[in-house]
Design an enzyme around this catalytic site. Structure first.
Site, PDB file in Angstrom:
ATOM      1  N   ARG A   1      63.964   4.097  76.078  1.00 42.73           N
ATOM      2  CA  ARG A   1      62.692   4.337  75.366  1.00 42.73           C
ATOM      3  C   ARG A   1      62.905   4.956  73.979  1.00 42.73           C
ATOM      4  NH1 ARG A   1      61.583   1.573  79.128  1.00 42.73           N
ATOM      5  NH2 ARG A   1      59.831   1.801  80.561  1.00 42.73           N
TER       6      ARG A   1
ATOM      7  N   SER B   1      53.151   4.054  81.505  1.00 42.52           N
ATOM      8  CA  SER B   1      53.696   5.380  81.834  1.00 42.52           C
ATOM      9  C   SER B   1      53.362   6.349  80.705  1.00 42.52           C
ATOM     10  CB  SER B   1      55.222   5.324  81.949  1.00 42.52           C
ATOM     11  OG  SER B   1      55.596   4.380  82.917  1.00 42.52           O
TER      12      SER B   1
ATOM     13  N   GLU C   1      55.894   9.524  76.568  1.00 40.08           N
ATOM     14  CA  GLU C   1      56.345   8.241  76.012  1.00 40.08           C
ATOM     15  C   GLU C   1      55.303   7.763  74.991  1.00 40.08           C
ATOM     16  OE1 GLU C   1      57.467   4.974  78.771  1.00 40.08           O
ATOM     17  OE2 GLU C   1      56.137   3.737  77.547  1.00 40.08           O
TER      18      GLU C   1
HETATM   19  P1  FAD Z   1      51.169   0.054  69.433  1.00 37.23           P
HETATM   20  O1  FAD Z   1      50.642   0.920  70.538  1.00 37.23           O
HETATM   21  O2  FAD Z   1      50.181  -0.700  68.623  1.00 37.23           O
HETATM   22  O3  FAD Z   1      52.099   0.943  68.502  1.00 37.23           O
HETATM   23  C1  FAD Z   1      53.054   1.798  69.034  1.00 37.23           C
HETATM   24  C2  FAD Z   1      53.788   2.540  67.888  1.00 37.23           C
HETATM   25  O4  FAD Z   1      54.534   1.595  67.124  1.00 37.23           O
HETATM   26  C3  FAD Z   1      52.834   3.210  66.905  1.00 37.23           C
HETATM   27  O5  FAD Z   1      53.456   4.401  66.470  1.00 37.23           O
HETATM   28  C4  FAD Z   1      52.717   2.203  65.768  1.00 37.23           C
HETATM   29  O6  FAD Z   1      52.397   2.828  64.533  1.00 37.23           O
HETATM   30  C5  FAD Z   1      54.118   1.618  65.744  1.00 37.23           C
HETATM   31  N1  FAD Z   1      54.153   0.211  65.285  1.00 37.23           N
HETATM   32  C6  FAD Z   1      53.457  -0.844  65.795  1.00 37.23           C
HETATM   33  N2  FAD Z   1      53.800  -1.992  65.176  1.00 37.23           N
HETATM   34  C7  FAD Z   1      54.721  -1.655  64.241  1.00 37.23           C
HETATM   35  C8  FAD Z   1      55.468  -2.405  63.275  1.00 37.23           C
HETATM   36  N3  FAD Z   1      55.331  -3.738  63.126  1.00 37.23           N
HETATM   37  N4  FAD Z   1      56.346  -1.737  62.483  1.00 37.23           N
HETATM   38  C9  FAD Z   1      56.515  -0.392  62.610  1.00 37.23           C
HETATM   39  N5  FAD Z   1      55.830   0.364  63.494  1.00 37.23           N
HETATM   40  C10 FAD Z   1      54.951  -0.252  64.304  1.00 37.23           C
HETATM   41  N6  FAD Z   1      56.505  -0.189  77.984  1.00 37.23           N
HETATM   42  C11 FAD Z   1      57.717  -0.475  78.503  1.00 37.23           C
HETATM   43  O7  FAD Z   1      58.749  -0.244  77.872  1.00 37.23           O
HETATM   44  N7  FAD Z   1      57.829  -1.010  79.769  1.00 37.23           N
HETATM   45  C12 FAD Z   1      56.756  -1.300  80.534  1.00 37.23           C
HETATM   46  O8  FAD Z   1      56.903  -1.769  81.656  1.00 37.23           O
HETATM   47  C13 FAD Z   1      55.458  -1.018  79.996  1.00 37.23           C
HETATM   48  N8  FAD Z   1      54.343  -1.273  80.725  1.00 37.23           N
HETATM   49  C14 FAD Z   1      53.117  -1.006  80.185  1.00 37.23           C
HETATM   50  C15 FAD Z   1      51.965  -1.318  80.946  1.00 37.23           C
HETATM   51  C16 FAD Z   1      50.707  -1.077  80.416  1.00 37.23           C
HETATM   52  C17 FAD Z   1      49.483  -1.419  81.225  1.00 37.23           C
HETATM   53  C18 FAD Z   1      50.564  -0.534  79.113  1.00 37.23           C
HETATM   54  C19 FAD Z   1      49.192  -0.305  78.539  1.00 37.23           C
HETATM   55  C20 FAD Z   1      51.688  -0.207  78.361  1.00 37.23           C
HETATM   56  C21 FAD Z   1      52.978  -0.436  78.884  1.00 37.23           C
HETATM   57  N9  FAD Z   1      54.145  -0.144  78.167  1.00 37.23           N
HETATM   58  C22 FAD Z   1      55.382  -0.451  78.680  1.00 37.23           C
HETATM   59  C23 FAD Z   1      54.048   0.437  76.804  1.00 37.23           C
HETATM   60  C24 FAD Z   1      53.775  -0.626  75.703  1.00 37.23           C
HETATM   61  O9  FAD Z   1      53.526  -1.865  76.278  1.00 37.23           O
HETATM   62  C25 FAD Z   1      54.955  -0.742  74.744  1.00 37.23           C
HETATM   63  O10 FAD Z   1      55.277   0.482  74.162  1.00 37.23           O
HETATM   64  C26 FAD Z   1      54.665  -1.772  73.622  1.00 37.23           C
HETATM   65  O11 FAD Z   1      55.853  -2.114  72.988  1.00 37.23           O
HETATM   66  C27 FAD Z   1      53.645  -1.239  72.615  1.00 37.23           C
HETATM   67  O12 FAD Z   1      53.265  -2.322  71.792  1.00 37.23           O
HETATM   68  P2  FAD Z   1      51.964  -2.262  70.880  1.00 37.23           P
HETATM   69  O13 FAD Z   1      52.008  -3.454  69.990  1.00 37.23           O
HETATM   70  O14 FAD Z   1      50.748  -2.120  71.701  1.00 37.23           O
HETATM   71  O15 FAD Z   1      52.253  -0.938  70.046  1.00 37.23           O
HETATM   72  N1  EPU Z   2      57.582   6.907  92.445  1.00 36.34           N
HETATM   73  C1  EPU Z   2      56.870   7.742  93.285  1.00 36.34           C
HETATM   74  N2  EPU Z   2      55.551   7.935  93.020  1.00 36.34           N
HETATM   75  C2  EPU Z   2      54.920   7.353  91.962  1.00 36.34           C
HETATM   76  C3  EPU Z   2      55.655   6.518  91.108  1.00 36.34           C
HETATM   77  C4  EPU Z   2      56.999   6.317  91.371  1.00 36.34           C
HETATM   78  O1  EPU Z   2      57.397   8.295  94.232  1.00 36.34           O
HETATM   79  O2  EPU Z   2      53.718   7.587  91.795  1.00 36.34           O
HETATM   80  C5  EPU Z   2      59.036   6.725  92.711  1.00 36.34           C
HETATM   81  C6  EPU Z   2      59.326   5.802  93.850  1.00 36.34           C
HETATM   82  O3  EPU Z   2      60.467   6.307  94.497  1.00 36.34           O
HETATM   83  C7  EPU Z   2      59.676   4.500  93.184  1.00 36.34           C
HETATM   84  C8  EPU Z   2      60.366   4.987  91.891  1.00 36.34           C
HETATM   85  O4  EPU Z   2      59.664   6.172  91.564  1.00 36.34           O
HETATM   86  O5  EPU Z   2      60.520   3.770  93.991  1.00 36.34           O
HETATM   87  C9  EPU Z   2      60.311   4.011  90.727  1.00 36.34           C
HETATM   88  O6  EPU Z   2      58.966   3.602  90.513  1.00 36.34           O
HETATM   89  P1  EPU Z   2      58.610   2.306  89.643  1.00 36.34           P
HETATM   90  O7  EPU Z   2      59.435   1.155  90.076  1.00 36.34           O
HETATM   91  O8  EPU Z   2      57.134   2.140  89.647  1.00 36.34           O
HETATM   92  O9  EPU Z   2      59.101   2.681  88.209  1.00 36.34           O
HETATM   93  P2  EPU Z   2      58.893   3.940  87.290  1.00 36.34           P
HETATM   94  O10 EPU Z   2      60.221   4.596  87.113  1.00 36.34           O
HETATM   95  O11 EPU Z   2      57.770   4.792  87.742  1.00 36.34           O
HETATM   96  C10 EPU Z   2      59.501   2.609  85.123  1.00 36.34           C
HETATM   97  C11 EPU Z   2      58.975   2.448  83.731  1.00 36.34           C
HETATM   98  C12 EPU Z   2      57.866   1.407  83.688  1.00 36.34           C
HETATM   99  C13 EPU Z   2      58.422   0.086  84.198  1.00 36.34           C
HETATM  100  C14 EPU Z   2      58.904   0.281  85.627  1.00 36.34           C
HETATM  101  C15 EPU Z   2      59.534  -0.965  86.205  1.00 36.34           C
HETATM  102  C16 EPU Z   2      59.322   4.543  82.568  1.00 36.34           C
HETATM  103  C17 EPU Z   2      58.713   5.774  82.010  1.00 36.34           C
HETATM  104  N3  EPU Z   2      58.493   3.709  83.209  1.00 36.34           N
HETATM  105  O12 EPU Z   2      58.470   3.216  85.902  1.00 36.34           O
HETATM  106  O13 EPU Z   2      57.485   1.246  82.325  1.00 36.34           O
HETATM  107  O14 EPU Z   2      57.429  -0.919  84.168  1.00 36.34           O
HETATM  108  O15 EPU Z   2      59.906   1.341  85.637  1.00 36.34           O
HETATM  109  O16 EPU Z   2      60.792  -1.148  85.657  1.00 36.34           O
HETATM  110  O17 EPU Z   2      60.521   4.328  82.421  1.00 36.34           O
HETATM  111  C18 EPU Z   2      56.019   2.078  80.651  1.00 36.34           C
HETATM  112  O18 EPU Z   2      57.033   2.454  80.040  1.00 36.34           O
HETATM  113  O19 EPU Z   2      54.871   2.221  80.179  1.00 36.34           O
HETATM  114  C19 EPU Z   2      56.162   1.457  81.965  1.00 36.34           C
HETATM  115  C20 EPU Z   2      55.124   1.093  82.711  1.00 36.34           C
END
Ligand code: FAD
Ligand code: EPU
Length: 346
Positions: free
Chosen positions: A162, A232, A328
């Site tokens: 991240r 997250s 995050e």
């Molecule tokens: P924004 O929220 O629009 O911007 C984020 C930051 O980047 C801001 O500071 C903005 O100023 C800057 N920025 C945006 N575009 C540019 C650019 N072109 N140049 C320079 N700076 C810029 N993240 C994960 O890693 N794994 C996941 O599994 C994951 N699951 C998610 C699930 C949900 C439901 C949601 C809502 C979010 C999740 N995220 C996850 C977080 C998110 O998807 C990522 O961080 C994504 O890359 C953000 O993209 P965005 O375009 O919406 O960024």
């Molecule tokens: N767990 C719990 N309780 C909870 C959530 C998780 O006990 O409420 C424990 C369980 O043991 C589970 C483990 O955590 O097995 C891992 O959970 P999960 O697979 O849901 O993944 P996570 O570590 O909670 C991360 C990323 C997600 C990404 C998933 C899948 C971060 C901060 N989050 O979540 O990214 O989608 O793994 O790879 O690293 C995001 O960054 O926004 C995001 C959604």
């Protein structure tokens, strides 16, 4: 397209009704640089957004927000690889789907992550055992004031969990304009993540992984249109092996993974132990199936309500485990992004 005193409700996944003084949706680099320069000259804050899926607005924004919709996917084929040059305003999930439909494989584990392609390298988006670091060849950035373009190769992006150089040295003064991806023609499934390991026993294909991951994500993560959220809220903590072993003596059921010289804990599990899913403050709670996701449950709460709830989580987890979580999500106030340490400190 430009708007004055515009509500960002549909432009941030927390569904906050924050207003912005001026909003522009840009489709080309020329307009982006012109606007940026103009606002910088006026000493007004300027923020670029993709899809607003990783931001928390605390108040109305007193400057310019540029919504990046600069599109374009260009594919070049070599003997063993596919080279993709993708403009930063493309939607990430659309790109993943597009590659799979075109028999270009590798990105399937990263399906359904919201946001734009240009935002993906910033926090090195990751899920289900992989991250963009593994496929990113370069990131092109521009300084919108002098229009200087630089290509940052993978090894100089400082990709970490991240994190990347785009959150640090290249923060604020540069805009990501395109991302180069490098995908091998020899497809090897990545089934290392605990919840997809069992797929090894099936006649697995990239399409099957793509659909499987889309399905688990739909079950585990609430759709932001229903309950506002930014995925997250906190990062998973990395702690020393010594501290981890000490904690495991007290909490033997605590899930953990050993990563090099660290122990990676689950922030969701730590939050769960503090029973936050039973609490709701001013419409803010955590998702019952995944405590790491903070919800704007009725889409009526403010950014400050969400921040206060996150601070409560931070303090409770900190006091119980002596683990101080790091957000995050990027926190934005009226003049730009703020350092989370202002609010999240012991
Ligand atoms: P924004 O929220 O629009 O911007 C984020 C930051 O980047 C801001 O500071 C903005 O100023 C800057 N920025 C945006 N575009 C540019 C650019 N072109 N140049 C320079 N700076 C810029 N993240 C994960 O890693 N794994 C996941 O599994 C994951 N699951 C998610 C699930 C949900 C439901 C949601 C809502 C979010 C999740 N995220 C996850 C977080 C998110 O998807 C990522 O961080 C994504 O890359 C953000 O993209 P965005 O375009 O919406 O960024
Ligand atoms: N767990 C719990 N309780 C909870 C959530 C998780 O006990 O409420 C424990 C369980 O043991 C589970 C483990 O955590 O097995 C891992 O959970 P999960 O697979 O849901 O993944 P996570 O570590 O909670 C991360 C990323 C997600 C990404 C998933 C899948 C971060 C901060 N989050 O979540 O990214 O989608 O793994 O790879 O690293 C995001 O960054 O926004 C995001 C959604």
């Amino acid at each position: 397209m430009s708007y004055l005193n515009y509500s960002l409700k549909k432009l941030n996944t927390f569904n906050l009704s924050t207003k912005v003084y001026k909003l522009f949706i840009v489709k080309n680099l020329h307009d982006l640089c012109k606007l940026w320069k103009e606002y910088e000259k006026k000493c007004m804050p300027c923020l670029i957004l993709g899809e607003g899926s990783n931001v928390l607005f605390l108040n109305n924004f007193y400057g310019l927000i540029i919504i990046n919709r600069i599109k374009g996917i260009y594919i070049r084929e070599s003997k063993n690889h596919w080279n993709l040059h993708v403009n930063s305003g493309e939607n990430w999930h659309y790109l993943v789907e597009f590659t799979i439909k075109n028999k270009i494989y590798g990105l399937e584990n990263l399906a359904l992550i919201p946001g734009c392609v240009g935002s993906a390298p910033i926090q090195n988006i990751g899920a289900y055992g992989t991250s963009i670091k593994k496929f990113c060849k370069y990131v092109d950035i521009i300084n919108p004031v002098n229009k200087k373009i630089q290509r940052i190769n993978n090894k100089n992006c400082n990709f970490k969990y991240r994190d990347s150089i785009f959150k640090n040295e290249y923060y604020k003064k540069h805009v990501i304009i395109s991302v180069g991806l490098f995908l091998s023609k020899k497809w090897i499934p990545n089934l290392e993540y605990y919840s997809i390991k069992h797929l090894k026993n099936y006649n697995i294909t990239p399409q099957k992984i793509f659909h499987y991951i889309c399905n688990i994500r739909k079950k585990k993560i609430p759709h932001p249109k229903i309950h506002g959220n930014a995925g997250s809220f906190f990062k998973n903590p990395y702690i020393s092996i010594k501290k981890g072993l000490k904690l495991l003596k007290i909490f033997p059921t605590m899930p953990y993974i050993i990563k090099h010289h660290y122990i990676k804990l689950s922030a969701g599990w730590l939050i769960n132990q503090c029973n936050f899913s039973k609490c709701i403050y001013n419409g803010v709670t955590v998702y019952s199936k995944q405590s790491l996701i903070i919800l704007n449950k009725f889409n009526k709460s403010s950014g400050i309500d969400i921040l206060n709830f996150a601070i409560k989580i931070y303090n409770t987890v900190g006091k119980k485990f002596d683990i101080w979580l790091e957000p995050e999500v990027r926190i934005i106030d009226s003049y730009g992004e703020i350092n989370p340490l202002i609010y999240f400190k012991k």
